[in-house]
Design a protein around this motif. Structure first.
Motif, short mmCIF file in Angstrom:
data_model
loop_
_atom_site.label_atom_id
_atom_site.label_comp_id
_atom_site.label_asym_id
_atom_site.label_seq_id
_atom_site.Cartn_x
_atom_site.Cartn_y
_atom_site.Cartn_z
N HIS A 46 2.95 0.98 10.60
CA HIS A 46 1.43 1.42 10.97
C HIS A 46 1.00 1.57 12.04
O HIS A 46 1.23 2.82 11.84
N THR A 71 3.02 3.51 5.72
CA THR A 71 1.95 3.81 5.21
C THR A 71 1.84 4.58 5.26
O THR A 71 2.67 5.67 6.18
N SER A 96 0.99 0.62 1.39
CA SER A 96 -0.27 1.36 1.02
C SER A 96 -0.84 2.79 1.88
O SER A 96 0.05 2.96 2.87
N HIS A 99 -3.74 1.28 4.73
CA HIS A 99 -3.79 -0.17 5.91
C HIS A 99 -4.32 -0.99 4.98
O HIS A 99 -4.86 -1.82 5.90
N ASN A 125 -0.74 6.96 -0.83
CA ASN A 125 1.40 6.37 -0.16
C ASN A 125 1.86 6.62 -0.26
O ASN A 125 3.70 7.93 -0.33
N PRO A 142 0.43 -4.21 1.79
CA PRO A 142 -0.53 -4.23 3.42
C PRO A 142 -0.53 -5.81 3.60
O PRO A 142 -1.38 -6.51 2.99
#
Length: 241
Positions: A46, A71, A96, A99, A125, A142
């Motif tokens: 992320h 992500t 996700s 996040h 996503n 996440p």
């Protein structure tokens, strides 16, 4: 007598089938194929990405395929890198879009966002990954934190929720020295080797962060080659989802 024997046999088969996968109380798959000596290396992305080149290099040299959960923000910021991960044959799944922390840390059954917001976050996503050609069917929540409601939303989107296996400290490799729960890479590795020695790691989902806060100078991913070599010497193979 034959019926009794048949019943015992059927029960034995059912118990073996159940032993192959371990599902946690939220409904997430946290361990796979416990009858096979396979380990699933799982990497998430992320905010940080400085270790991805190193990780991909080690995996390529070892001829190992792994699973990356990224992500939407990570994909948008590092599109060429994600394309390379896909082209090298690794699994790339959803983590996700933004996040978001979906559910409360202390009250896990409480959602911090509406189901529609969570669903939209997942969909965004999935779309960006699918647009890059990823065949997305497994989702890691996440912060590796979810409840049954999140798992159900993912299921409605044809996603199987997976998470890391419990027992080692590899998930703490993001911690920095200023944190009370900081743990060094040496301690993480020791926890992995001790767990394997005592309990075995068949079907284990081993989580490693290929990017961590610059305050953490002691990067676990720099020990990936050593870790893989050690586990291979114990007879394990590495699989992707």
């Amino acid at each position: 007598m034959n019926r009794i024997i048949l019943s015992i046999f059927i029960l034995g088969v059912l118990n073996i089938a159940k032993a192959q996968n371990i599902i946690d109380q939220e409904g997430a798959l946290i361990r796979s194929d416990t009858l096979q000596k396979n380990i699933y290396l799982c990497f998430t992305g992320h905010d940080y990405y400085e270790g991805f080149d190193h990780v991909l290099g080690v995996l390529q040299n070892k001829k190992i395929k792994a699973s990356f959960f990224l992500t939407g923000d990570f994909v948008r910021n590092h599109t060429d890198l994600v394309k390379r991960i896909i082209s090298q044959g690794h699994y790339v799944g959803a983590h996700s879009d933004k996040h978001l922390l979906y559910c409360d840390w202390s009250k896990k059954d409480s959602l911090l966002h509406t189901p529609n917001v969570i669903k939209e976050d997942m969909l965004n996503n999935l779309k960006i990954l699918q647009d890059l050609g990823a065949n997305v069917s497994y989702f890691m929540p996440p912060y590796e934190w979810c409840n049954t409601k999140v798992v159900q939303i993912a299921k409605e989107l044809n996603q199987t929720t997976v998470n890391y296996s419990l027992g080692t400290r590899s998930n703490a490799d993001y911690t920095t020295p200023d944190m009370s729960n900081y743990i060094s890479s040496e301690a993480v590795l020791e926890s992995i080797y001790n767990y394997e020695k005592l309990k075995g790691m068949n079907g284990f989902h081993l989580l490693i962060h290929p990017g961590t806060n610059p305050l953490r100078k002691d990067k676990l991913y720099l020990h990936l080659d050593e870790l893989i070599h050690k586990l291979i010497s114990k007879g394990y193979q590495f699989k992707k989802f």
